[in-house]
Design an enzyme around this catalytic site. Sequence first.
Site, mmCIF file in Angstrom:
data_model
loop_
_atom_site.group_PDB
_atom_site.id
_atom_site.type_symbol
_atom_site.label_atom_id
_atom_site.label_comp_id
_atom_site.label_asym_id
_atom_site.label_seq_id
_atom_site.Cartn_x
_atom_site.Cartn_y
_atom_site.Cartn_z
ATOM 1 N N HIS A 202 -6.207 -8.846 -13.965
ATOM 2 C CA HIS A 202 -7.195 -9.550 -14.130
ATOM 3 C C HIS A 202 -7.570 -10.527 -13.002
ATOM 4 O O HIS A 202 -5.853 -11.530 -12.842
ATOM 5 C CB HIS A 202 -7.166 -10.348 -16.176
ATOM 6 N N CYS B 243 -14.034 -9.596 -14.288
ATOM 7 C CA CYS B 243 -13.544 -11.233 -14.128
ATOM 8 C C CYS B 243 -13.696 -10.890 -12.701
ATOM 9 O O CYS B 243 -13.561 -12.281 -12.141
ATOM 10 C CB CYS B 243 -11.820 -11.038 -14.775
#
Length: 1385
Positions: free
Chosen positions: A504, A201
């Site tokens: 994330h 990510c």
Amino acid sequence: MEMVPSEENQLVLKEGMFWSCRQSIFVEMKKRFSQIENAAEEPRVLCIVQDTTNAKTVNERLTLNLPASTTLPKLFEDVAHKAGYVNGTFDLAWRKTGDMGSLDPSSEMSLTESGFEPGKRNFLQLTDKDGEQPLIASDESGTASSSGLDDSSQERFIGPLPRDGTVGCSSDYSSPSYSYSSILNKSDTGYVGLVNQAMTCYLNSLLQTLFMTPEFRNALYNWEFEESEEDPVTSIPYQLQRLFLLLQTSKKRAIETTDVTRSFGWDSSEAWQQHDVQELCRVMFDALEQKWKQTEQADLINQLYQGKLKDYVRCLECGYESWRIDTYLDIPLVIRPFGASQAYGSVEEALQAFVQPETLDGANQYFCERCKKKCDARKGLRFLHFPYLLTLQLKRFDFDYTTMHRIKLNDRMSFPEELDMGPFIDVEDEKSPQTESCTDSGAENEGSCHSDQMSNDFSADDGVDEGICLDSASSTERVLKPKSSLTFELFSVMVHSGSAAGGHYYACIKSFSDGQWYSFNDQHVSKITQEDIRKTYGGSSGSRGYYSSAFASSTNAYMLIYRLKDPSRNAKYLDCDDFPEHIKHLVQREKESEEQEKRQREIERNTCKIKLFCMHPVKMMAMMENKLEVHKDKTLREATEMAYKLMELDGVVPLDCCRLVKYDEFHEYLERSYEGEEDTPMGLLLGGVKSSYMFDLLLETRRPEQVFQPYKPGEVMVKVHVVDLKTDTVAPPVSIRAYLNQSITEFKQLIAQATELSAETMRVVLERCYNDLRLLYVPNKTLKAEGFFRSNKVFVESSESPDHQVTFTDSLLWKLLDRHGNTIRLFVSLPVQSPGTNRTICQKVGGDPEECSEGSKVNRNSVETILEESTEKLKNLSLQQQQGSSTSDSQKSSDTSDFEHIESPSPSQEPDSSSVSAVVAVDNRELENRIRVASGGGAYSDPETQFPGEERSDSEVNNDRSTSSVDSDILSSSHSSDTLCNADSGPIQLANGLDSHSITSSRRSKANEGKKETWDTAEEDSGTDSEYDENGKSKAESYYLYFRAEPYAQEDGSGEGGQKCVLVHVDKRITLSAFKQNLEPFVGVTSTQFKVFRVYANNQEFESVRLNETLSSFSDDNKITIRLGRALKKGEYRVKVYQLLVNDAEPCKFLVDTVFAKGMTVKQSKEELMPQLKDQCKLDLNIDKFRLRKKTWKNPGTVFLDYHVYEEDINISSNWEVFLEVLDGPEKMKSMSQLAVLTRRWTPAQMKLEPFREVVLESSSVEELKEKLSEISGVPLENLEFAKGRGTFPCDISVLEIHQDLDWNPKVSTLNVWPLYICDDGAVVFYRDSTEEPMEQSEDERNELMKRESSRLLKTGHRVSYSPRKEKALKIYLDGGPVKDPGQD
């Protein structure tokens, strides 16, 4: 009458308005009722829709029952609603063979006018529209477009996607409505997402930011790749160029980044490594600069992202200033100053703190070159030049020196949409005449400019500093920057959600085309607003909106990128028409590649994948398995040709001698053939494209002169075994097909035609399951009523034998079938015979002892002689035991002929080539016979695959003495015999696929008539069983079960030192005692003088000791090893003796195996043990100088006193283990009320643990323990602290952890309460002097100690928990990948 104003400002009657509304409601209700009545009378059309757009939905059926007057647009709307698709993104077509006409969604015709038939089922197919899969209505694109909502009303998506189980993990985040089809279609935002490989990510966020930067994207497009100079796979700029083109032109919702990461030199493991996005940005920019050398883009990174600042020190006495210039690519902003509890509230405040100078005074004074002394000075940073693209890193990751862990600072820090950097620029021009000798050190210090680092670098390197007197500087020479040129606009916010341990990343980016903000969250792209941007400030104030409480304080901005507002420099994104020529060519190639990928997906979606089997005529008659992948539109004839090539039958069998039939592998059942359907598409034959099928296909072969037998649905397959009572044999099966509605008489006629037996005298026995033999004697009863199923097994016998007149369960047929179903084949390895033993053998079988004096040279002939004479002995024994039995039973018992299993060839025999070629040309029934033979016959199966390996105790792994064929007493497994031999412990799969527990009560009771049931007896609890009953008679003499042995030569020659082997066919219902007695002639000693070891996988051997248990847990081809040694008698127990060495690295050492008996005292067992210890272990011990104590795994337990009696005072069991402990002095334990504790002193000043010392307590008093410890150590009682050890003996613990990890000085008065629970001997207690402080250590000394402790504890099986987390460094390899050391694993 009251008047009210109307909308036209006229006065109307209020009462009239009420009655008018009421009347209109009545009219509407009447209209609705009329429609309902008409709909009830109107015929309805049943539509069944098959979704063929995806392999996962092809088996689903949508059912709609609509009025016949429904229009086609309404049909499409209803289908879209029920299927969950966006209307207008799919087609509907008639599902008719040869007619795939599509329906027109724009036509206003009714269903009946379009060809639908009311009252009947109308089959439709839902297909792709223009080659594109339907849009999922749950996606934002579907909901927005289908509902007609504007952009502001669409559901916005921002932030980490929810996932099950974990929070803040950067793994594959997925939306609840995410499906494979959703990734194939572009979002309605017009932007394409990036697929998260696993934990990439951070990479996706940076790539999307660079893509949305017009200047970077356009410059990348202008660069042209020269394939002749570099491999495109390893070219980072080329792969970025391809990725950007796909992001701009692809129709997919998301694309992969694997080509980019492959150009980085990363393998698949890198996808599972999470890294910092700022670190990636720096490393990737370095890699691009290296790749772009000698090109127009060589200075692109510096032109866009590089700024300059001045690091200066100014003397406060004379004004002299020394300085140097550094370059930077991003500005790190502190969230919370070191030691402060309050964080900066905004980016402007953090920037002000960044340039705020500090005063050097006191011990930290600066040596001034002009004053020639140390003076107070001011040190700081000044910005000289800001880059076109300004990158700010918010330093949210810090280190907590209190907990010694990394932490994340989630404090709120606001940032403006437009940032004015004018107040932070230095008013002096760096090119002033006063600075002619300054040095630009940017090339050496390019990177993030930390003020602490600048200070250290400056003070350590005076050679690069040049002084300048600011007093003489003319104000007219200062150049002021216009303030308007330093206004930056925010366009990218990279957000981190999670903690310092992981999280994330996603990016919020503003498009310079329309000024709209978008959330780029891996494969998901959605519109967001300024309010969503403000939610990334951090902190917990305000409404969190989308975010759950889990993300409330951990989702915040991490990197900000601003662009200078300068109309002369601000670029726009290149349109496709403005692409350079080389980019246009690349776009065309990518489009062709994408179209090819789409076509391949379409093929995959329409490909049937099914298991394919074939009994290959040449390759050892083996059933071959493969996977047939055939397009649904291919015909059966074409599929047969594909299967023919797949099974490599070309040149072996002609193609026209092969056909595909429906096959059930589990039941070995041919379900049906496909006569006359050679041109039918496979999709129709197989019932559509499915992910898995409930059946398989078999490629069947035949001879050229033969004709294929048709297999019709509804038929059952029957395997017929012909039984010959004269030879006591059961023939291999012959397969026939029958119908469930056939009678037994018709079924006998069918068998007679196939086997050429007489139907009048035929007896048919059905084996419905392994434990159920059923004689079929009712002529008119159907096969279905008798319990026939898809695949069945019957035994037939047809003769004039008087056995027909006997009750079935008393007949020879039943006994032969009973024996056939229960006989197993075992490989038995015999021990090497000593001369004395061989004389015993010769005497036992009636030979002359003189002829057998050279026992060590016993050859195969002597073994065969033993086998022959033992067979005669068994015959005579059988006749003696069964004098009251029938003549036929005696003949059967004494007959040494064999049946199906026993007739199989030995492994050493190779198959005859003529027999192999003969198998090629057989009829269809023989094909199924070969299926059976292949699964059950042929070479012996590997016994190691029959049973999983069982874990052994440490003693057996380290001290395995079982390789000796003769031991003085006992060798056994530490496993309970219940696990090894108990027939009721669980079903064990036999080699023939049957269940070892499926012995029926009728079969068992008949076979064991007159025999006492011994599945669970009281004798089992004693650890062994007696071989004799209460009258002294052998239990094995109660009845005779089949036993036959023959010589066997091992293929691998693994026999130890001339070890002989016999192949034994035996009824598995025989007891171990009887089995041993039958082996006596071959071993040469009585059954009490040898032991039976069962061999498992990896050649692990465990002794079978329960004599009254049967061999039901054994199966075909199991291995057994016979070893000489006295077997146990009733009341005896096998015991393993280990020496307890409390101060050795390995405190548990195996000594000997011995036997303890019920009623024996501990002193008696010690007396019997002493000669063994002296002979086998060279331990000459005095009986008063050692003790026996309980052993639980590796933990020492209760001390056994000499007067204790086994089974009375001490519980004993099979395969028992005890510790033997050598004493330094006389035994101190005299009573069971005493308590023996193992104590160990911890000395913090020396960081050392002293050896164990035993302390014997008279009670469980803590005070007594402390007094004893103070007495042996000299530590004052008031300073003594103790703690109980944890884990398995010796309770090892690192000296780095013991001081703080143990529960020192518990507040209890007795030892037998919580948290100590010291109730038995052998507990470990650590103690220390509370006034003693731990030794002071440097970091190097601590690291060295930690290494030593790790090495020590790893050797003892313990681990050190003190270990800092190691992170893998982020690297991009310019040469395609890292060079791996061949010496590394």
